[in-house]
Enzyme design. Structure first.
Site, mmCIF file in Angstrom:
data_model
loop_
_atom_site.group_PDB
_atom_site.id
_atom_site.type_symbol
_atom_site.label_atom_id
_atom_site.label_comp_id
_atom_site.label_asym_id
_atom_site.label_seq_id
_atom_site.Cartn_x
_atom_site.Cartn_y
_atom_site.Cartn_z
ATOM 1 N N LYS A 112 0.612 -1.416 0.011
ATOM 2 C CA LYS A 112 0.280 0.225 -0.365
ATOM 3 C C LYS A 112 1.010 0.914 -0.714
ATOM 4 O O LYS A 112 0.117 2.410 -0.145
ATOM 5 C CB LYS A 112 -0.597 -0.132 1.626
ATOM 6 C CG LYS A 112 -1.816 -1.360 0.903
ATOM 7 C CD LYS A 112 -2.973 -1.134 1.599
ATOM 8 C CE LYS A 112 -4.499 -2.269 1.757
ATOM 9 N NZ LYS A 112 -3.656 -3.569 1.723
HETATM 10 C C1 LIG Z 1 -4.642 -4.323 0.870
HETATM 11 C C2 LIG Z 1 -3.639 -5.964 1.096
HETATM 12 C C3 LIG Z 1 -4.087 -7.024 0.309
HETATM 13 C C4 LIG Z 1 -5.356 -7.045 -0.819
HETATM 14 O O1 LIG Z 1 -4.796 -5.401 -1.429
HETATM 15 P P1 LIG Z 1 -6.854 -5.177 -2.508
HETATM 16 O O2 LIG Z 1 -6.342 -3.970 -3.238
HETATM 17 O O3 LIG Z 1 -7.252 -4.626 -1.142
HETATM 18 O O4 LIG Z 1 -7.378 -6.646 -3.190
HETATM 19 C C5 LIG Z 1 -3.626 -8.163 0.557
HETATM 20 N N1 LIG Z 1 -2.462 -8.066 1.142
HETATM 21 C C6 LIG Z 1 -1.867 -7.149 2.014
HETATM 22 C C7 LIG Z 1 -0.595 -7.103 2.820
HETATM 23 C C8 LIG Z 1 -2.605 -5.794 1.852
HETATM 24 O O5 LIG Z 1 -1.792 -4.870 2.718
#
Ligand SMILES: *Cc1c(COP(=O)(O)O)cnc(C)c1O
Length: 468
Positions: A112
């Site tokens: 993220k």
């Molecule tokens: C947020 C997250 C996901 C999922 O990603 P999306 O974009 O919501 O599908 C997967 N793995 C980790 C470690 C995350 O922080």
């Protein structure tokens, strides 16, 4: 570039408007009016660019009209020139077919950061231009909160209030939020569950006592700018495998369908992606929707992959809109049905459109543990459980032509979920040096009871942006 709402009745916005607005006023999500296409020759020209320069080329058509070229260049270099790894999102090889795309080299050790660091810069740029301030209010079960706080800490025009459920996030996740010392960062621990925290936030967005005094905003993955920033690493990795002259398949650990939708966008732009594997844990609404056309929400089950413990995947609506003929009125009707019944069938064109690029798989706790063991024993790589769900799906994916490289998106650093990693592999991964003395720093957060009024009053009393 103009942006349209998936539900058809909110006004079209430019990139600046779509970034600051987040959710459209008709409840829909913003999407570009059309997909910019790159020819094979144009994709070939992207080979060898630095990550920041590649980001400029990929984002340019999406931000046209809202950011001048030199502004976009300055933003991309500010975010990606110094990102914890020179390649920003390096590839690691597992065997002759399987690879990891490491997306966890940002400040909070999850993918993220790659997009939220950019969103923080975009907010600051656009708010300065309008001479406005923004108060971000969010609830987190872990990764989003720390990445958002790190993206806006110390910025002048944005402040952030992040709610987390007391004692229900991992110690690393909590410390990545509560040890950030900046006057514009406010952490609140709620005595209650994540759902309670989320409910408080939703209520604040509809409470005039709040909206009358503060301009409040959100940072969840419905924000188009986040998806746009994630398209870049699909290009960065595929180019290394020889795109546009060779296709690549990706397996993506999925929760809110944001990360994997960015892969779909890359494909619409002309990147040869052979297949996108949607990998879910036992909260498998997306797997069922793609396999059987049945999009129906159940109860959320807690797993060792908490960032994917989601029943309703907001960004899936973007795919349904794009595959279903971009008919906003029809989609608004379909989503109303879903809100009423927590369930809806996909249309034939949605199913067929999705099946052209997507496939899916589901991993339970044992599958995930086995994938972690496989990575460690067969390839010497310690991976996090979210990445493990993706790897399980990659190892079992069918319909991918032999010889096609399969890249699993490694969405978190294993140290972020070290207890689960240790249970599966016997190895306790160490925190990387760049997070420093996370366990030596002082924590700061307010602890509030479970009631809404206490949270709201805390935000109103501590917000610097009061009076707009
Ligand atoms: C947020 C997250 C996901 C999922 O990603 P999306 O974009 O919501 O599908 C997967 N793995 C980790 C470690 C995350 O922080």
């Amino acid at each position: 570039m103009q942006y349209l709402s998936t539900r058809g009745s909110a006004p079209a916005l430019d990139f600046e408007g779509a970034t600051l607005t987040g959710l459209a006023s008709d409840g829909g999500l913003y999407l570009p009016r059309e997909w910019p296409r790159l020819s094979e020759a144009e994709i070939r020209e992207l080979r060898g660019l630095s990550y920041a320069d590649l980001a400029v080329r990929i984002m340019r058509p999406f931000v046209a009209g809202s950011l001048a070229d030199d502004e976009l260049e300055a933003l991309c270099h500010a975010v990606y020139d110094d990102f914890g790894h020179a390649a920003v999102t390096p590839l690691a090889q597992l065997n002759e077919t399987h690879w990891l795309l490491e997306l966890f080299h940002g400040p909070t050790l999850a993918f993220k950061d790659v997009a939220l660091q950019m969103l923080g810069q975009l907010f600051e740029t656009f708010l300065a231009r309008r001479d406005q301030r923004l108060t971000i209010v969010g609830a987190t079960s872990g990764d989003t909160g720390s990445a958002a706080i790190n993206a806006v800490a110390g910025r002048e025009r944005v402040e952030i209030f992040m709610l987390h459920p007391l004692d229900r996030v991992s110690d690393v996740q909590r410390r990545q939020m509560t040890t950030v010392r900046a006057p514009n960062v406010h952490n609140i621990a709620i005595r209650g569950s994540f759902d309670d925290a989320q409910r408080h936030v939703k209520r604040m967005f509809a409470d005039e006592a709040v909206t009358g005094t503060l301009r409040i905003g959100a940072v969840n993955s419905i924000n188009w700018a986040r998806l746009m920033a994630q398209v870049v690493y699909y290009f960065a990795s595929a180019l290394q495998f020889g795109a546009p002259d060779r296709a690549v398949a990706y397996s993506v650990p999925t929760g809110n369908f944001g990360d994997v939708f960015a892969g779909y966008v890359a494909a619409q732009m002309g990147l040869p992606i052979e297949r996108l594997v949607v990998a879910t844990n036992v909260n498998d609404i997306l797997h069922r929707a793609l396999k059987d056309g049945d999009y129906s929400a159940g109860e959320t089950t807690a797993t060792i992959t908490p960032s994917m413990d989601i029943q309703v995947s907001s960004n899936f609506e973007r795919l349904l809109f794009d595959c279903g003929g971009r008919d906003g009125a029809a989609l608004a009707e379909q989503m109303r049905g879903f809100d009423e019944n927590r369930s809806m069938p996909l249309t034939n064109s949605q199913r067929e459109g999705a099946a052209r690029l997507f496939t899916s798989a589901r991993a339970d706790q044992d599958d995930t543990a086995r994938a972690l063991q496989w990575a460690y024993r067969k390839a010497g790589q310690v991976i996090d459980p979210h990445t493990g769900v993706g790897l399980h799906a990659a190892l079992h994916a069918d319909g991918i032509a032999p010889g096609t490289p399969i890249v699993t998106l490694a969405t978190a650093h294993p140290a972020k979920f070290r207890d689960a990693v240790e249970r599966a592999t016997g190895v306790r991964p160490a925190l990387p040096a760049r997070v420093g003395d996370l366990f030596g720093r002082e924590e700061h957060f307010a602890e509030l009871g479970g009631d809404y009024e206490a949270t709201r009053d805390y935000v109103l009393e501590n917000a610097a942006g009061s009076g707009r």
